[in-house]
Write an enzyme that holds these catalytic residues in place. Sequence first.
Site: not given
Ligand code: CO
Length: 134
Positions: A7, A79, A130
């Site tokens: 994502h 992020h 991440e």
């Molecule tokens: Co995230």
Amino acid sequence: MIGRLNHVAIAVPDLAAASAQYRDTLGAKVNPPQDEPDHGVTVVFIELPNTKIELLYPLGDNSPIAGFLEKNPAGGIHHICYEVDDILAARDKLQAAGARVLGSGEPRIGAHGKPVLFLHPKDFTGTLVELEQV
Ligand code: CO
């Protein structure tokens, strides 16, 4: 080592307005807001054919998103999340290469119920990364 883009997370100053824009203007599948008190955010998941977008809005007093929105009042990309098969092996390899893992260095359970880690943006071309074990 990294796999799919899981994502892209975007911090937004107005969750309802951003959700409506993705749903009505961009024609995306937008899910209802979900409170994540452990992470200090309310999240809206947007499903795209090849990845997800996560709209992040601060929740509670110590939200990691609050300071970001102060510096970026219009919102912005917060992020990106890459998938890995083995998060501990990935962490050890990255740390051996000199990359800094945020927090305790131990994976936490992320918004999707899977172990995640965050890598220092200064070690990855100015981008908070991440990693999520899938
Ligand atoms: Co995230």
